[in-house]
Design a protein around this motif. Structure first.
Motif, PDB file in Angstrom:
ATOM      1  N   ALA A 156       3.737  -7.294   1.755  1.00 21.12           N
ATOM      2  CA  ALA A 156       2.429  -6.762   2.134  1.00 21.12           C
ATOM      3  C   ALA A 156       1.754  -6.117   0.931  1.00 21.12           C
ATOM      4  O   ALA A 156       2.415  -5.502   0.092  1.00 21.12           O
ATOM      5  N   THR A 157       0.450  -6.295   0.831  1.00 27.61           N
ATOM      6  CA  THR A 157      -0.363  -5.531  -0.107  1.00 27.61           C
ATOM      7  C   THR A 157      -1.439  -4.846   0.712  1.00 27.61           C
ATOM      8  O   THR A 157      -1.758  -5.263   1.825  1.00 27.61           O
ATOM      9  N   TYR A 158      -2.011  -3.795   0.148  1.00 34.84           N
ATOM     10  CA  TYR A 158      -2.886  -2.928   0.928  1.00 34.84           C
ATOM     11  C   TYR A 158      -4.213  -2.686   0.214  1.00 34.84           C
ATOM     12  O   TYR A 158      -4.287  -2.691  -1.005  1.00 34.84           O
ATOM     13  N   THR A 159      -5.244  -2.444   1.017  1.00 34.84           N
ATOM     14  CA  THR A 159      -6.508  -1.927   0.522  1.00 34.84           C
ATOM     15  C   THR A 159      -6.553  -0.467   0.942  1.00 34.84           C
ATOM     16  O   THR A 159      -6.382  -0.146   2.121  1.00 34.84           O
ATOM     17  N   VAL A 160      -6.737   0.418  -0.047  1.00 34.51           N
ATOM     18  CA  VAL A 160      -6.751   1.853   0.212  1.00 34.51           C
ATOM     19  C   VAL A 160      -8.128   2.391  -0.146  1.00 34.51           C
ATOM     20  O   VAL A 160      -8.624   2.170  -1.245  1.00 34.51           O
ATOM     21  N   SER A 161      -8.756   3.083   0.803  1.00 35.13           N
ATOM     22  CA  SER A 161     -10.077   3.671   0.581  1.00 35.13           C
ATOM     23  C   SER A 161      -9.947   5.142   0.226  1.00 35.13           C
ATOM     24  O   SER A 161      -9.171   5.874   0.845  1.00 35.13           O
ATOM     25  N   PHE A 162     -10.729   5.548  -0.773  1.00 29.28           N
ATOM     26  CA  PHE A 162     -10.788   6.940  -1.218  1.00 29.28           C
ATOM     27  C   PHE A 162     -12.209   7.437  -1.001  1.00 29.28           C
ATOM     28  O   PHE A 162     -13.091   6.661  -0.631  1.00 29.28           O
ATOM     29  N   GLU A 163     -12.447   8.724  -1.257  1.00 27.88           N
ATOM     30  CA  GLU A 163     -13.788   9.289  -1.052  1.00 27.88           C
ATOM     31  C   GLU A 163     -14.866   8.538  -1.811  1.00 27.88           C
ATOM     32  O   GLU A 163     -15.961   8.351  -1.321  1.00 27.88           O
ATOM     33  N   ASP A 164     -14.541   8.104  -3.036  1.00 29.39           N
ATOM     34  CA  ASP A 164     -15.574   7.497  -3.880  1.00 29.39           C
ATOM     35  C   ASP A 164     -15.276   6.053  -4.265  1.00 29.39           C
ATOM     36  O   ASP A 164     -15.732   5.578  -5.297  1.00 29.39           O
ATOM     37  N   GLY A 165     -14.520   5.328  -3.432  1.00 30.96           N
ATOM     38  CA  GLY A 165     -14.249   3.926  -3.726  1.00 30.96           C
ATOM     39  C   GLY A 165     -13.002   3.428  -3.042  1.00 30.96           C
ATOM     40  O   GLY A 165     -12.484   4.066  -2.130  1.00 30.96           O
ATOM     41  N   GLN A 166     -12.529   2.268  -3.510  1.00 26.54           N
ATOM     42  CA  GLN A 166     -11.312   1.721  -2.925  1.00 26.54           C
ATOM     43  C   GLN A 166     -10.520   0.953  -3.971  1.00 26.54           C
ATOM     44  O   GLN A 166     -11.047   0.554  -5.000  1.00 26.54           O
ATOM     45  N   GLU A 167      -9.257   0.756  -3.684  1.00 28.68           N
ATOM     46  CA  GLU A 167      -8.348  -0.008  -4.532  1.00 28.68           C
ATOM     47  C   GLU A 167      -7.775  -1.118  -3.646  1.00 28.68           C
ATOM     48  O   GLU A 167      -7.301  -0.856  -2.539  1.00 28.68           O
ATOM     49  N   THR A 168      -7.828  -2.363  -4.116  1.00 30.70           N
ATOM     50  CA  THR A 168      -7.323  -3.477  -3.329  1.00 30.70           C
ATOM     51  C   THR A 168      -6.078  -4.069  -3.964  1.00 30.70           C
ATOM     52  O   THR A 168      -5.842  -3.916  -5.155  1.00 30.70           O
ATOM     53  N   GLY A 169      -5.284  -4.760  -3.153  1.00 33.59           N
ATOM     54  CA  GLY A 169      -4.092  -5.426  -3.655  1.00 33.59           C
ATOM     55  C   GLY A 169      -2.999  -4.479  -4.100  1.00 33.59           C
ATOM     56  O   GLY A 169      -2.217  -4.790  -4.992  1.00 33.59           O
ATOM     57  N   VAL A 170      -2.910  -3.318  -3.472  1.00 34.26           N
ATOM     58  CA  VAL A 170      -1.927  -2.310  -3.855  1.00 34.26           C
ATOM     59  C   VAL A 170      -0.576  -2.663  -3.247  1.00 34.26           C
ATOM     60  O   VAL A 170      -0.470  -2.805  -2.026  1.00 34.26           O
ATOM     61  N   PRO A 171       0.473  -2.788  -4.073  1.00 37.00           N
ATOM     62  CA  PRO A 171       1.797  -3.064  -3.511  1.00 37.00           C
ATOM     63  C   PRO A 171       2.394  -1.825  -2.846  1.00 37.00           C
ATOM     64  O   PRO A 171       2.054  -0.692  -3.189  1.00 37.00           O
ATOM     65  N   GLU A 172       3.296  -2.062  -1.923  1.00 34.48           N
ATOM     66  CA  GLU A 172       3.934  -0.978  -1.175  1.00 34.48           C
ATOM     67  C   GLU A 172       4.634   0.024  -2.087  1.00 34.48           C
ATOM     68  O   GLU A 172       4.651   1.224  -1.813  1.00 34.48           O
ATOM     69  N   MET A 211       9.612   1.016   3.294  1.00 32.27           N
ATOM     70  CA  MET A 211       8.737   1.517   4.357  1.00 32.27           C
ATOM     71  C   MET A 211       7.419   0.763   4.297  1.00 32.27           C
ATOM     72  O   MET A 211       6.794   0.670   3.261  1.00 32.27           O
ATOM     73  N   SER A 212       7.035   0.206   5.421  1.00 29.26           N
ATOM     74  CA  SER A 212       5.740  -0.461   5.449  1.00 29.26           C
ATOM     75  C   SER A 212       4.713   0.484   6.057  1.00 29.26           C
ATOM     76  O   SER A 212       5.047   1.425   6.766  1.00 29.26           O
ATOM     77  N   PHE A 213       3.473   0.206   5.752  1.00 27.96           N
ATOM     78  CA  PHE A 213       2.379   1.054   6.212  1.00 27.96           C
ATOM     79  C   PHE A 213       1.489   0.255   7.151  1.00 27.96           C
ATOM     80  O   PHE A 213       1.491  -0.968   7.142  1.00 27.96           O
ATOM     81  N   GLU A 214       0.718   0.962   7.944  1.00 31.22           N
ATOM     82  CA  GLU A 214      -0.212   0.330   8.871  1.00 31.22           C
ATOM     83  C   GLU A 214      -1.626   0.833   8.594  1.00 31.22           C
ATOM     84  O   GLU A 214      -1.824   1.859   7.946  1.00 31.22           O
ATOM     85  N   LYS A 215      -2.585   0.105   9.127  1.00 33.58           N
ATOM     86  CA  LYS A 215      -3.986   0.483   8.997  1.00 33.58           C
ATOM     87  C   LYS A 215      -4.181   1.907   9.511  1.00 33.58           C
ATOM     88  O   LYS A 215      -3.570   2.292  10.511  1.00 33.58           O
ATOM     89  N   GLU A 216      -4.973   2.690   8.820  1.00 38.87           N
ATOM     90  CA  GLU A 216      -5.300   4.089   9.135  1.00 38.87           C
ATOM     91  C   GLU A 216      -4.246   5.086   8.656  1.00 38.87           C
ATOM     92  O   GLU A 216      -4.422   6.286   8.829  1.00 38.87           O
ATOM     93  N   ASP A 217      -3.131   4.613   8.065  1.00 31.63           N
ATOM     94  CA  ASP A 217      -2.147   5.540   7.497  1.00 31.63           C
ATOM     95  C   ASP A 217      -2.731   6.215   6.258  1.00 31.63           C
ATOM     96  O   ASP A 217      -3.465   5.583   5.496  1.00 31.63           O
TER      97      ASP A 217
END
Length: 62
Positions: A36-52, A1-7
């Motif tokens: 695909a790799t993803y940047t995921v934002s959280f309340e207090d930061g973000q994680e980059t290069g996250v694999p699916e 399953m791939s993800f899109e921006k704002e998921d």
């Protein structure tokens, strides 16, 4: 399953300080291998290069 921006997703990475937290995908990047790799934002930061494989979709409450 791939993800899109704002998921909304849950991160599963025992090496991350955000393991088990819900965040929002803010960027989708494609590697030179077509994955695909993803940047995921959280309340207090973000994680980059996250694999699916480290992400699960958040079930919407509709």
């Amino acid at each position: 399953m791939s993800f899109e921006k704002e998921d909304e997703v849950v991160l599963h990475d025992k090496h991350s300080e955000y393991d088990g937290e819900t965040g929002t995908i803010t960027q989708v990047m494609e590697t030179m291998f077509g994955d695909a790799t993803y940047t995921v934002s959280f309340e207090d930061g973000q994680e980059t290069g996250v694999p699916e494989d480290d992400l699960d979709a958040v079930e919407s409450e509709e």
